[in-house]
Design a protein around this motif. Structure first.
Motif, PDB file in Angstrom:
ATOM      1  N   GLY A 172     -18.118  23.534 -57.935  1.00 28.28           N
ATOM      2  CA  GLY A 172     -16.828  23.305 -57.287  1.00 28.28           C
ATOM      3  C   GLY A 172     -15.929  24.506 -57.375  1.00 28.28           C
ATOM      4  N   LYS A 173     -14.672  24.304 -56.973  1.00 24.39           N
ATOM      5  CA  LYS A 173     -13.729  25.426 -57.063  1.00 24.39           C
ATOM      6  C   LYS A 173     -12.513  24.999 -57.885  1.00 24.39           C
ATOM      7  CE  LYS A 173     -11.237  24.658 -52.703  1.00 24.39           C
ATOM      8  NZ  LYS A 173     -11.820  23.589 -51.948  1.00 24.39           N
ATOM      9  N   GLN A 174     -12.041  25.971 -58.657  1.00 23.39           N
ATOM     10  CA  GLN A 174     -10.885  25.691 -59.509  1.00 23.39           C
ATOM     11  C   GLN A 174      -9.646  25.599 -58.622  1.00 23.39           C
ATOM     12  OE1 GLN A 174     -10.728  28.059 -63.002  1.00 23.39           O
ATOM     13  NE2 GLN A 174      -8.867  27.066 -63.749  1.00 23.39           N
ATOM     14  N   VAL A 175      -8.849  24.509 -58.772  1.00 21.89           N
ATOM     15  CA  VAL A 175      -7.665  24.366 -57.918  1.00 21.89           C
ATOM     16  C   VAL A 175      -6.369  24.579 -58.698  1.00 21.89           C
ATOM     17  CG1 VAL A 175      -8.672  22.943 -56.099  1.00 21.89           C
ATOM     18  CG2 VAL A 175      -7.820  21.837 -58.163  1.00 21.89           C
ATOM     19  N   SER A 176      -6.427  24.375 -60.011  1.00 23.34           N
ATOM     20  CA  SER A 176      -5.281  24.729 -60.861  1.00 23.34           C
ATOM     21  C   SER A 176      -5.798  24.855 -62.272  1.00 23.34           C
ATOM     22  CB  SER A 176      -4.151  23.699 -60.749  1.00 23.34           C
ATOM     23  OG  SER A 176      -4.611  22.456 -61.204  1.00 23.34           O
ATOM     24  N   HIS A 177      -4.887  25.082 -63.209  1.00 23.01           N
ATOM     25  CA  HIS A 177      -5.301  25.286 -64.593  1.00 23.01           C
ATOM     26  C   HIS A 177      -6.174  24.117 -65.077  1.00 23.01           C
ATOM     27  CE1 HIS A 177      -5.207  26.627 -68.660  1.00 23.01           C
ATOM     28  NE2 HIS A 177      -4.551  25.563 -69.087  1.00 23.01           N
ATOM     29  N   GLN A 178      -7.416  24.392 -65.404  1.00 20.59           N
ATOM     30  CA  GLN A 178      -8.368  23.403 -65.947  1.00 20.59           C
ATOM     31  C   GLN A 178      -8.731  22.272 -64.987  1.00 20.59           C
ATOM     32  OE1 GLN A 178      -6.478  22.298 -69.642  1.00 20.59           O
ATOM     33  NE2 GLN A 178      -7.367  24.033 -70.720  1.00 20.59           N
ATOM     34  N   LEU A 179      -8.338  22.392 -63.706  1.00 18.76           N
ATOM     35  CA  LEU A 179      -8.680  21.352 -62.734  1.00 18.76           C
ATOM     36  C   LEU A 179      -9.581  21.941 -61.635  1.00 18.76           C
ATOM     37  CD1 LEU A 179      -8.160  18.346 -62.031  1.00 18.76           C
ATOM     38  CD2 LEU A 179      -6.332  19.132 -60.526  1.00 18.76           C
ATOM     39  N   HIS A 180     -10.684  21.247 -61.327  1.00 17.13           N
ATOM     40  CA  HIS A 180     -11.668  21.750 -60.372  1.00 17.13           C
ATOM     41  C   HIS A 180     -11.914  20.695 -59.300  1.00 17.13           C
ATOM     42  CE1 HIS A 180     -12.872  24.898 -63.339  1.00 17.13           C
ATOM     43  NE2 HIS A 180     -12.358  23.980 -64.162  1.00 17.13           N
ATOM     44  N   GLU A 181     -11.985  21.130 -58.057  1.00 16.57           N
ATOM     45  CA  GLU A 181     -12.400  20.195 -57.012  1.00 16.57           C
ATOM     46  C   GLU A 181     -13.923  20.237 -56.971  1.00 16.57           C
ATOM     47  OE1 GLU A 181     -10.424  20.479 -53.228  1.00 16.57           O
ATOM     48  OE2 GLU A 181     -12.046  19.341 -52.293  1.00 16.57           O
ATOM     49  N   ILE A 182     -14.553  19.096 -57.166  1.00 18.70           N
ATOM     50  CA  ILE A 182     -16.014  19.073 -57.287  1.00 18.70           C
ATOM     51  C   ILE A 182     -16.651  19.044 -55.894  1.00 18.70           C
ATOM     52  CG2 ILE A 182     -17.998  17.773 -58.214  1.00 18.70           C
ATOM     53  CD1 ILE A 182     -16.126  16.691 -60.389  1.00 18.70           C
ATOM     54  N   THR A 183     -17.651  19.905 -55.681  1.00 17.74           N
ATOM     55  CA  THR A 183     -18.364  19.896 -54.393  1.00 17.74           C
ATOM     56  C   THR A 183     -19.789  19.367 -54.569  1.00 17.74           C
ATOM     57  OG1 THR A 183     -18.925  22.214 -54.788  1.00 17.74           O
ATOM     58  CG2 THR A 183     -17.064  21.773 -53.319  1.00 17.74           C
ATOM     59  N   ASN A 184     -20.294  19.410 -55.788  1.00 14.88           N
ATOM     60  CA  ASN A 184     -21.642  18.876 -56.022  1.00 14.88           C
ATOM     61  C   ASN A 184     -21.817  18.584 -57.518  1.00 14.88           C
ATOM     62  OD1 ASN A 184     -24.183  17.995 -55.440  1.00 14.88           O
ATOM     63  ND2 ASN A 184     -25.046  20.002 -54.958  1.00 14.88           N
ATOM     64  N   LEU A 185     -22.784  17.724 -57.797  1.00 13.97           N
ATOM     65  CA  LEU A 185     -23.111  17.370 -59.189  1.00 13.97           C
ATOM     66  C   LEU A 185     -24.618  17.456 -59.349  1.00 13.97           C
ATOM     67  CD1 LEU A 185     -20.961  14.159 -59.359  1.00 13.97           C
ATOM     68  CD2 LEU A 185     -20.906  15.859 -61.157  1.00 13.97           C
ATOM     69  N   ILE A 186     -25.073  18.141 -60.359  1.00 18.10           N
ATOM     70  CA  ILE A 186     -26.522  18.251 -60.584  1.00 18.10           C
ATOM     71  C   ILE A 186     -26.825  17.627 -61.941  1.00 18.10           C
ATOM     72  CG2 ILE A 186     -28.524  19.825 -60.619  1.00 18.10           C
ATOM     73  CD1 ILE A 186     -26.961  20.209 -58.063  1.00 18.10           C
ATOM     74  N   GLU A 187     -27.694  16.614 -61.929  1.00 21.28           N
ATOM     75  CA  GLU A 187     -28.050  15.943 -63.176  1.00 21.28           C
ATOM     76  C   GLU A 187     -29.103  16.775 -63.914  1.00 21.28           C
ATOM     77  OE1 GLU A 187     -26.526  13.204 -64.353  1.00 21.28           O
ATOM     78  OE2 GLU A 187     -27.795  13.121 -66.119  1.00 21.28           O
ATOM     79  N   LYS A 188     -28.813  17.127 -65.144  1.00 19.50           N
ATOM     80  CA  LYS A 188     -29.750  17.867 -66.013  1.00 19.50           C
ATOM     81  C   LYS A 188     -30.454  19.029 -65.294  1.00 19.50           C
ATOM     82  CE  LYS A 188     -30.474  14.029 -69.207  1.00 19.50           C
ATOM     83  NZ  LYS A 188     -29.952  12.816 -68.691  1.00 19.50           N
ATOM     84  N   PRO A 189     -29.705  20.043 -64.841  1.00 15.17           N
ATOM     85  CA  PRO A 189     -30.338  21.158 -64.110  1.00 15.17           C
ATOM     86  C   PRO A 189     -31.260  21.961 -65.041  1.00 15.17           C
ATOM     87  CG  PRO A 189     -28.049  21.669 -64.616  1.00 15.17           C
ATOM     88  CD  PRO A 189     -28.263  20.255 -65.056  1.00 15.17           C
ATOM     89  N   GLN A 190     -32.517  22.077 -64.651  1.00 19.52           N
ATOM     90  CA  GLN A 190     -33.484  22.791 -65.498  1.00 19.52           C
ATOM     91  C   GLN A 190     -33.417  24.299 -65.252  1.00 19.52           C
ATOM     92  OE1 GLN A 190     -35.102  21.103 -68.061  1.00 19.52           O
ATOM     93  NE2 GLN A 190     -33.696  19.553 -67.281  1.00 19.52           N
ATOM     94  N   VAL A 191     -33.025  24.669 -63.997  1.00 19.98           N
ATOM     95  CA  VAL A 191     -32.835  26.100 -63.692  1.00 19.98           C
ATOM     96  C   VAL A 191     -31.504  26.273 -62.962  1.00 19.98           C
ATOM     97  CG1 VAL A 191     -35.233  26.899 -63.577  1.00 19.98           C
ATOM     98  CG2 VAL A 191     -34.225  25.765 -61.601  1.00 19.98           C
ATOM     99  N   SER A 192     -30.900  27.439 -63.091  1.00 26.87           N
ATOM    100  CA  SER A 192     -29.656  27.835 -62.414  1.00 26.87           C
ATOM    101  C   SER A 192     -28.582  26.746 -62.328  1.00 26.87           C
ATOM    102  CB  SER A 192     -29.925  28.307 -60.990  1.00 26.87           C
ATOM    103  OG  SER A 192     -31.168  28.834 -60.822  1.00 26.87           O
ATOM    104  N   PRO A 193     -28.006  26.343 -63.451  1.00 23.23           N
ATOM    105  CA  PRO A 193     -26.894  25.378 -63.377  1.00 23.23           C
ATOM    106  C   PRO A 193     -25.749  25.964 -62.554  1.00 23.23           C
ATOM    107  CG  PRO A 193     -27.127  26.280 -65.601  1.00 23.23           C
ATOM    108  CD  PRO A 193     -28.296  26.774 -64.821  1.00 23.23           C
ATOM    109  N   PRO A 194     -25.073  25.147 -61.723  1.00 23.79           N
ATOM    110  CA  PRO A 194     -24.047  25.673 -60.821  1.00 23.79           C
ATOM    111  C   PRO A 194     -22.755  26.103 -61.516  1.00 23.79           C
ATOM    112  CG  PRO A 194     -24.230  23.280 -60.624  1.00 23.79           C
ATOM    113  CD  PRO A 194     -25.322  23.707 -61.534  1.00 23.79           C
TER     114      PRO A 194
END
Ligand code: UTP
Length: 269
Positions: A172-194
Motif C-alpha cells: 500500500g501507500k503511506q497516507v499520513s504518519h503511521q497510516l497506510h492505504e492498503i492495496t493488497n494483502l499477501i498471506e505468509k509471503p514466502q518470497v518478496s514480501p510487499p
C-alpha cells in the motif's frame, strides 16, 4: 456510529503449542495469574466496547467457565475468612456471549459466525493470542482512526524481514504518519514480501465484510482466511493499515510467550 461490539475468535486448535493445547486452550495460557483472554477482554472494555462475542469450540468450555461467577468458591472464601481474596474472582463487567465453531475451518469461518451478533454495525476483532503492551490500547487507536477515515482499519506492525513469511503482509501507500492505504494483502509471503508491515491481530471492520466472507474459498492451509475476504473487499472498499507501535507478543510462539512473562515479571519488581 460508535463501535460497541467485538468478536474474539478462540476456537483454533493451537497446533503450534501442542501437546499442552490438547487440554489447555492457548487463550487460557496464564499471564501473571490471569488467562491471556482476560487481557484481551479488558483491552476491548478500555476501548469502549460494551458487547463481546467469543467464538469457542467443544473443548474450550474452560473459557466460558472463566467468565462465569463461581458462587461455590465465593461462598467458600466468605465462610473461611478469606474475603480479601474475593476480588481475585471478579470478572470483567461486560456482556459476553459465546458461539461454537464446530470445526476449526479458519479465522474467516470463525468471524462469519458473528454475523447475527454484529447485525449491520461496524465492529472490532481482537485475536486473543496477540498481546500488546502499549500505553494506549491498540484497539482504541484503531477505533479512533476508523472514525477519521470512515473505512475498515487493520492494525499492522513492523516485522523483521526474515519473519515476514509467518504473517499476512500489506502492500500500500503511506497516507499520513503511521497510516497506510492498503492495496493488497499477501498471506505468509514466502518470497518478496510487499512491505515490512504485518497484520497484527486487531481490526475494525465494516459489516460489509460478511458479504466477502460468505464467498471466500479455502485458502492457505485449506482454511477460510479472513485475509482472503479482506483482499476481495479491497476491490470495492477502502481499507487502511494503522501502525501499532507497542510491543506485540504472539503467545502461540513459545519464545514470545516466555519473553512476555519475563518482561511482566521484571516490570513488577
Ligand atoms: P491462529 O492461527 O493464530 O491460532 O488463529 P490457531 O490456529 O489456534 O493456532 P496454531 O497456528 O495452530 O498454533 C488466531 C486466532 O483465531 C482463532 C484461534 O483460536 C486464535 O485465537 N481461530 C483460528 C478460530 O477461532 N477458529 C479457527 O478456525 C482458526
Amino acid at each position: 456510529m460508535k463501535i460497541k461490539k467485538a468478536i474474539i475468535p478462540a476456537a483454533g486448535y493451537g497446533t503450534r503449542s501442542l501437546p499442552i493445547t490438547k487440554v489447555i486452550p492457548k487463550e487460557m495460557f496464564p499471564i501473571n495469574g490471569k488467562p491471556a483472554i482476560d487481557y484481551i477482554v479488558r483491552e476491548a472494555i478500555t476501548s469502549g466496547i460494551t458487547e463481546i462475542l467469543i467464538v469457542v469450540s467443544r473443548n474450550k468450555n474452560m473459557i466460558i467457565d472463566y467468565f462465569d461467577r463461581s458462587l461455590e468458591l465465593e461462598n467458600f472464601l466468605k465462610q473461611n475468612n478469606k474475603q480479601h481474596l474475593l476480588n481475585k474472582l471478579s470478572i470483567p463487567n461486560i456482556h459476553i456471549q459465546f458461539v461454537r465453531q464446530p470445526i476449526a475451518r479458519g479465522l474467516g469461518d470463525a468471524i462469519r459466525l458473528g454475523k447475527p451478533f454484529v447485525n449491520d454495525e461496524p465492529f472490532a476483532v481482537l485475536l486473543p493470542d496477540d498481546i500488546f503492551i502499549e500505553k494506549e490500547s491498540s484497539l482504541q487507536k484503531l477505533i479512533h482512526v476508523y472514525h477519521k477515515v470512515n473505512s475498515n482499519v487493520i492494525g499492522v506492525k513492523k516485522v523483521e524481514d526474515d519473519l515476514l513469511k509467518n504473517y499476512g503482509v500489506i502492500d500500500g501507500k503511506q497516507v499520513s504518519h503511521q497510516l497506510h492505504e492498503i492495496t493488497n494483502l499477501i498471506e505468509k509471503p514466502q518470497v518478496s514480501p510487499p512491505s515490512n508491515l504485518a497484520v497484527a491481530g486487531r481490526y475494525v471492520l465494516h459489516p460489509d465484510i460478511f458479504t466477502y466472507l460468505q464467498r471466500v474459498k479455502p485458502g492457505s492451509g485449506g482454511e477460510l482466511q479472513l485475509t482472503d475476504a479482506l483482499k476481495d473487499m479491497l476491490k470495492d472498499k477502502k481499507c487502511y493499515g494503522q501502525e501499532l507501535v507497542g510491543d506485540r507478543y504472539d503467545i502461540g510462539s513459545e519464545k514470545e510467550y516466555f519473553e512476555l512473562l519475563k518482561r511482566l515479571h521484571y516490570e513488577q519488581l
